[in-house]
Design a protein around this motif. Sequence first.
Motif, PDB file in Angstrom:
ATOM      1  N   SER A  36       0.833  -1.208   0.000  1.00  0.00           N
ATOM      2  CA  SER A  36       0.000   0.000   0.000  1.00  0.00           C
ATOM      3  C   SER A  36       0.866   1.256   0.000  1.00  0.00           C
ATOM      4  CB  SER A  36      -0.926  -0.022   1.219  1.00  0.00           C
ATOM      5  OG  SER A  36      -1.878   1.004   1.156  1.00  0.00           O
ATOM      6  N   ALA A  37       1.905   1.266   0.836  1.00  0.00           N
ATOM      7  CA  ALA A  37       2.802   2.422   0.907  1.00  0.00           C
ATOM      8  C   ALA A  37       3.592   2.585  -0.391  1.00  0.00           C
ATOM      9  CB  ALA A  37       3.747   2.267   2.094  1.00  0.00           C
ATOM     10  N   ALA A  38       4.027   1.475  -0.970  1.00  0.00           N
ATOM     11  CA  ALA A  38       4.805   1.536  -2.214  1.00  0.00           C
ATOM     12  C   ALA A  38       3.968   2.093  -3.365  1.00  0.00           C
ATOM     13  CB  ALA A  38       5.335   0.147  -2.568  1.00  0.00           C
ATOM     14  N   LEU A  39       2.695   1.761  -3.400  1.00  0.00           N
ATOM     15  CA  LEU A  39       1.806   2.274  -4.451  1.00  0.00           C
ATOM     16  C   LEU A  39       1.613   3.784  -4.296  1.00  0.00           C
ATOM     17  CD1 LEU A  39      -0.817  -0.607  -4.448  1.00  0.00           C
ATOM     18  CD2 LEU A  39       0.566   0.081  -6.423  1.00  0.00           C
ATOM     19  N   CYS A  40       1.449   4.247  -3.069  1.00  0.00           N
ATOM     20  CA  CYS A  40       1.315   5.688  -2.824  1.00  0.00           C
ATOM     21  C   CYS A  40       2.585   6.421  -3.243  1.00  0.00           C
ATOM     22  CB  CYS A  40       1.016   5.949  -1.353  1.00  0.00           C
ATOM     23  SG  CYS A  40      -0.695   5.609  -0.865  1.00  0.00           S
ATOM     24  N   ALA A  41       3.735   5.859  -2.914  1.00  0.00           N
ATOM     25  CA  ALA A  41       5.005   6.498  -3.264  1.00  0.00           C
ATOM     26  C   ALA A  41       5.184   6.557  -4.777  1.00  0.00           C
ATOM     27  CB  ALA A  41       6.163   5.731  -2.621  1.00  0.00           C
ATOM     28  N   TRP A  42       4.754   5.522  -5.472  1.00  0.00           N
ATOM     29  CA  TRP A  42       4.848   5.489  -6.933  1.00  0.00           C
ATOM     30  C   TRP A  42       3.973   6.581  -7.550  1.00  0.00           C
ATOM     31  CZ3 TRP A  42       1.209   3.864 -10.776  1.00  0.00           C
ATOM     32  CH2 TRP A  42       1.766   3.593 -12.027  1.00  0.00           C
ATOM     33  N   ASN A  43       2.783   6.758  -7.002  1.00  0.00           N
ATOM     34  CA  ASN A  43       1.889   7.810  -7.497  1.00  0.00           C
ATOM     35  C   ASN A  43       2.461   9.191  -7.187  1.00  0.00           C
ATOM     36  OD1 ASN A  43      -0.678   8.464  -8.778  1.00  0.00           O
ATOM     37  ND2 ASN A  43      -1.324   9.245  -6.784  1.00  0.00           N
ATOM     38  N   GLU A  44       3.046   9.356  -6.018  1.00  0.00           N
ATOM     39  CA  GLU A  44       3.633  10.647  -5.633  1.00  0.00           C
ATOM     40  C   GLU A  44       4.834  10.998  -6.514  1.00  0.00           C
ATOM     41  OE1 GLU A  44       4.467  10.338  -1.515  1.00  0.00           O
ATOM     42  OE2 GLU A  44       2.359  10.387  -0.893  1.00  0.00           O
ATOM     43  N   ASP A  64       9.210   0.935 -14.908  1.00  0.00           N
ATOM     44  CA  ASP A  64       9.700  -0.373 -14.461  1.00  0.00           C
ATOM     45  C   ASP A  64       9.246  -0.656 -13.033  1.00  0.00           C
ATOM     46  OD1 ASP A  64      10.936  -0.910 -16.867  1.00  0.00           O
ATOM     47  OD2 ASP A  64      12.886  -0.131 -16.229  1.00  0.00           O
ATOM     48  N   ARG A  65       9.289   0.367 -12.166  1.00  0.00           N
ATOM     49  CA  ARG A  65       8.795   0.171 -10.799  1.00  0.00           C
ATOM     50  C   ARG A  65       7.305  -0.148 -10.821  1.00  0.00           C
ATOM     51  NH1 ARG A  65      12.194   4.578  -9.932  1.00  0.00           N
ATOM     52  NH2 ARG A  65      10.464   6.060  -9.783  1.00  0.00           N
ATOM     53  N   GLY A  66       6.581   0.474 -11.749  1.00  0.00           N
ATOM     54  CA  GLY A  66       5.159   0.187 -11.876  1.00  0.00           C
ATOM     55  C   GLY A  66       4.898  -1.264 -12.242  1.00  0.00           C
ATOM     56  N   ARG A  67       5.717  -1.799 -13.148  1.00  0.00           N
ATOM     57  CA  ARG A  67       5.560  -3.206 -13.543  1.00  0.00           C
ATOM     58  C   ARG A  67       5.785  -4.142 -12.351  1.00  0.00           C
ATOM     59  NH1 ARG A  67       5.810  -3.919 -19.235  1.00  0.00           N
ATOM     60  NH2 ARG A  67       6.401  -2.031 -20.373  1.00  0.00           N
ATOM     61  N   VAL A  68       6.771  -3.808 -11.525  1.00  0.00           N
ATOM     62  CA  VAL A  68       7.031  -4.615 -10.329  1.00  0.00           C
ATOM     63  C   VAL A  68       5.840  -4.547  -9.378  1.00  0.00           C
ATOM     64  CG1 VAL A  68       8.485  -4.829  -8.279  1.00  0.00           C
ATOM     65  CG2 VAL A  68       9.528  -4.395 -10.517  1.00  0.00           C
ATOM     66  N   LEU A  69       5.274  -3.358  -9.208  1.00  0.00           N
ATOM     67  CA  LEU A  69       4.123  -3.193  -8.327  1.00  0.00           C
ATOM     68  C   LEU A  69       2.901  -3.936  -8.859  1.00  0.00           C
ATOM     69  CD1 LEU A  69       4.494   0.577  -7.359  1.00  0.00           C
ATOM     70  CD2 LEU A  69       4.888  -1.418  -5.888  1.00  0.00           C
ATOM     71  N   VAL A 129      -9.098 -12.742  -6.536  1.00  0.00           N
ATOM     72  CA  VAL A 129     -10.008 -11.647  -6.196  1.00  0.00           C
ATOM     73  C   VAL A 129     -10.235 -10.718  -7.379  1.00  0.00           C
ATOM     74  CG1 VAL A 129     -10.358  -9.620  -4.717  1.00  0.00           C
ATOM     75  CG2 VAL A 129      -9.361 -11.716  -3.768  1.00  0.00           C
ATOM     76  N   ALA A 130      -9.141 -10.346  -8.047  1.00  0.00           N
ATOM     77  CA  ALA A 130      -9.257  -9.338  -9.104  1.00  0.00           C
ATOM     78  C   ALA A 130      -8.178  -9.520 -10.161  1.00  0.00           C
ATOM     79  CB  ALA A 130      -9.160  -7.932  -8.515  1.00  0.00           C
ATOM     80  N   GLU A 131      -8.499  -9.103 -11.379  1.00  0.00           N
ATOM     81  CA  GLU A 131      -7.507  -8.918 -12.431  1.00  0.00           C
ATOM     82  C   GLU A 131      -6.977  -7.495 -12.313  1.00  0.00           C
ATOM     83  OE1 GLU A 131      -7.475  -8.337 -17.263  1.00  0.00           O
ATOM     84  OE2 GLU A 131      -8.462 -10.133 -16.473  1.00  0.00           O
ATOM     85  N   VAL A 132      -5.683  -7.325 -12.510  1.00  0.00           N
ATOM     86  CA  VAL A 132      -5.069  -5.999 -12.437  1.00  0.00           C
ATOM     87  C   VAL A 132      -4.700  -5.568 -13.854  1.00  0.00           C
ATOM     88  CG1 VAL A 132      -3.179  -4.624 -11.523  1.00  0.00           C
ATOM     89  CG2 VAL A 132      -4.170  -6.465 -10.140  1.00  0.00           C
ATOM     90  N   ARG A 133      -5.203  -4.405 -14.256  1.00  0.00           N
ATOM     91  CA  ARG A 133      -4.946  -3.905 -15.605  1.00  0.00           C
ATOM     92  C   ARG A 133      -4.004  -2.703 -15.532  1.00  0.00           C
ATOM     93  NH1 ARG A 133     -10.332  -2.890 -18.676  1.00  0.00           N
ATOM     94  NH2 ARG A 133     -10.104  -0.731 -17.964  1.00  0.00           N
ATOM     95  N   PRO A 134      -2.780  -2.815 -16.064  1.00  0.00           N
ATOM     96  CA  PRO A 134      -1.804  -1.718 -15.986  1.00  0.00           C
ATOM     97  C   PRO A 134      -2.060  -0.679 -17.083  1.00  0.00           C
ATOM     98  CG  PRO A 134      -0.813  -3.605 -17.075  1.00  0.00           C
ATOM     99  CD  PRO A 134      -2.215  -4.016 -16.713  1.00  0.00           C
ATOM    100  N   GLU A 135      -2.660   0.423 -16.733  1.00  0.00           N
ATOM    101  CA  GLU A 135      -3.028   1.426 -17.730  1.00  0.00           C
ATOM    102  C   GLU A 135      -2.022   2.560 -17.831  1.00  0.00           C
ATOM    103  OE1 GLU A 135      -7.096   2.609 -17.456  1.00  0.00           O
ATOM    104  OE2 GLU A 135      -7.820   0.548 -17.476  1.00  0.00           O
ATOM    105  N   PHE A 136      -0.872   2.391 -17.229  1.00  0.00           N
ATOM    106  CA  PHE A 136       0.176   3.422 -17.297  1.00  0.00           C
ATOM    107  C   PHE A 136       1.218   3.095 -18.350  1.00  0.00           C
ATOM    108  CE2 PHE A 136       1.335   0.145 -14.279  1.00  0.00           C
ATOM    109  CZ  PHE A 136       2.642  -0.169 -14.629  1.00  0.00           C
ATOM    110  N   LEU A 137       1.124   1.934 -18.982  1.00  0.00           N
ATOM    111  CA  LEU A 137       2.141   1.499 -19.938  1.00  0.00           C
ATOM    112  C   LEU A 137       2.134   2.381 -21.179  1.00  0.00           C
ATOM    113  CD1 LEU A 137       1.691  -2.372 -19.722  1.00  0.00           C
ATOM    114  CD2 LEU A 137       3.354  -0.939 -18.504  1.00  0.00           C
ATOM    115  N   GLN A 138       3.332   2.676 -21.694  1.00  0.00           N
ATOM    116  CA  GLN A 138       3.481   3.503 -22.885  1.00  0.00           C
ATOM    117  C   GLN A 138       3.754   2.612 -24.091  1.00  0.00           C
ATOM    118  OE1 GLN A 138       3.270   7.051 -22.613  1.00  0.00           O
ATOM    119  NE2 GLN A 138       2.570   6.480 -20.561  1.00  0.00           N
ATOM    120  N   ASP A 139       3.285   3.048 -25.268  1.00  0.00           N
ATOM    121  CA  ASP A 139       3.577   2.309 -26.510  1.00  0.00           C
ATOM    122  C   ASP A 139       5.082   2.304 -26.778  1.00  0.00           C
ATOM    123  OD1 ASP A 139       0.987   1.581 -27.139  1.00  0.00           O
ATOM    124  OD2 ASP A 139       0.584   3.485 -28.132  1.00  0.00           O
TER     125      ASP A 139
END
Length: 208
Positions: free
Chosen positions: A157-165, A182-187, A198-208
């Motif tokens: 939870s803390a790592a996700l907040c730090a990534w957004n910040e 790359d840190r986003g992919r690890v998260l 519980v859920a599928e996670v869809r990474p919508e931050f990826l760049q072409d």
Amino acid sequence: MRGYVVDERDSAWERDDARYRVYVFEGAGNAVTTFDLEGATVEEALETAAAMSGDDERLWSLALVEDDARGLRGLIWLSGMDYNDPPGSAREWQRRRQMQDRYLLARSRRGETNVLPNGLRLIRMFPEWVTGWPLWESFSDEYHLTGSDLGLSPELSAALCAWNEAWQSRDVDDPLPEGWEDRGRVLVARLRSELEGVAEVRPEFLQD
């Protein structure tokens, strides 16, 4: 997506005999049925795909069928993709998103539970100019989720907040922080592990 002005005279040939292929996916295992359409316009093909899916009660996709210079048959995806193929690029994730979003929107309109055909929720991960977690669930009452909403570990939870910040720490037109994607992919991998079943996670931050 990119757009630019062209000279309409640069084409050497044209055809009006397009052949379309509709994929319809059934149930939690995504059993697929395919239909080929000949003599149809793209509008008719899209209408047929929606009808064959039961007005989005099932996932569907649409492709243009073409033979290459060797005579080998292939597909040009027009809407969605083969749902049983794991996405390997940002563009493929966008096509999977097309399929999932229209399916979940239809379920929302019918007042049904906000889950994919396999019973999993869909959690979207992307940064935004808001404080907190880069976690979102479309067609739900909450929409913007917190780590505690999903029962995440304090460390993740803390790592996700730090990534957004880190994304917010730059000016709008500045490049992404070094190593941020790359840190986003690890998260994403950690998030998938904690939300398994519980859920599928869809990474919508990826760049072409």
